[in-house]
Design an enzyme around this catalytic site. Sequence first.
Site, PDB file in Angstrom:
ATOM      1  N   GLU A  76      65.262  33.972  36.731  1.00 54.29           N
ATOM      2  CA  GLU A  76      65.955  32.988  37.581  1.00 54.29           C
ATOM      3  C   GLU A  76      65.788  31.592  36.983  1.00 54.29           C
ATOM      4  OE1 GLU A  76      64.804  33.294  41.689  1.00 54.29           O
ATOM      5  OE2 GLU A  76      65.579  31.313  42.208  1.00 54.29           O
ATOM      6  N   GLU A  80      67.501  22.642  42.437  1.00 59.94           N
ATOM      7  CA  GLU A  80      67.452  22.582  43.901  1.00 59.94           C
ATOM      8  C   GLU A  80      67.255  21.139  44.342  1.00 59.94           C
ATOM      9  OE1 GLU A  80      64.001  25.241  43.937  1.00 59.94           O
ATOM     10  OE2 GLU A  80      65.232  26.630  45.061  1.00 59.94           O
TER      11      GLU A  80
END
Length: 381
Positions: A76, A80
């Site tokens: 991943e 964010e």
Amino acid sequence: MSTLSRSIGAFIAIFALISTSAVHAKAYKAAEIYTKQTYHYGRYETRMKAAKGSGILSTFFTYKNGSEVTGNTWEEIDLEIFGKNNATQWQSNVIIGTTPSLVRTEGVHTAPASLGDDYHTYAIEWTPEYIAWYVDGDQIRRITGGQFVTSLVSNQDIRFNMWPCNVTSWAGAFSDTILPIYQFVNYIEYKPYDSITKNFVGGGFRDEFNGLDTARWGIGSYTFNDNIADFDPANVTTKNGTLVLSLTKEGKSAYTGTPPVDTGIHLEAENFNTAGGSVTVSGGVVGNIDAGEWLKYSNINVPVTGTYKIEYRVASAITTAQFTLDRDGVGLGTLLVPNTGGWGTYTIISHNIYLTAGVQNLSVYANSGGFNIDYIRLKKI
Ligand SMILES: [Ca+2]
Ligand SMILES: [Ca+2]
């Protein structure tokens, strides 16, 4: 981030086979989309306007589906944006390991202004040599080599989501008095990486979100432990070429307004449609630009008429380089490129140019050669 990922695993493993009745378990409804296809090394770019508010995350990330299954390798890459602190901070992560024993590298970055007041350009570059994160064309973090680069070997899907997090020590405390809130996304562009030339090349895709292409995108309909909301398909909408991810109280409708217009344009210099002359592209910049050579960017949609600040990230080791910005062959303004101290030493130069709205071709024409150019960004002032 870690908390999301840990929890996604727990949730998906348990709830993937459960009916949508689970979707209506929580008092708040958030939104997610993910690509149905998977991708690998490349440049992932988006322009989005984050949601503000403590406890909120507006995200753009890649994820190897199935990472959450115990015993699988987790892969991943995250970008964010925190809604807390007026949406001035964001986090970069790579997550690897074998589920449930994950290994993470996390960076927290502070932007010069709120990322919730306007659209900004975000990019992740994922290559076999490095992973890098960019905001508005400027590299903010780069990991070169090591386990976080070499462990990412699988295809991943691309995701956007916006959600309220119950890990207050990380995201801040959520209060529903801020609802409803929205994340706006203008476009996503993926360009694959050519490991021979080490450039990002054609063959990817760009989605302007003129509607939601359901052949490309799946819509999240699940939740996980740290998510105070459910991902509800009803909270994924598009309007005026903009994806809107809504966070609402249960029973309230998704966004019904007119999305804020994105009055910024980001052009990576090396993404020219055509070039006149024998310029070279290497390392994400255009070089060997001689007098009379030019770079043309076709079908640029100037959203509204007005004066734009146009910035160019350039380098030169001489004092005579000069170029003109032109629109459909008409000169708009000329800039001298200073000696920046070396061919690899970049600075940003700018001018203010009046542009009329509409689709047009913009070119950089070298009146006098001897400069490298990395990107061009336009913002209405
Ligand atoms: Ca768009
Ligand atoms: Ca560039």
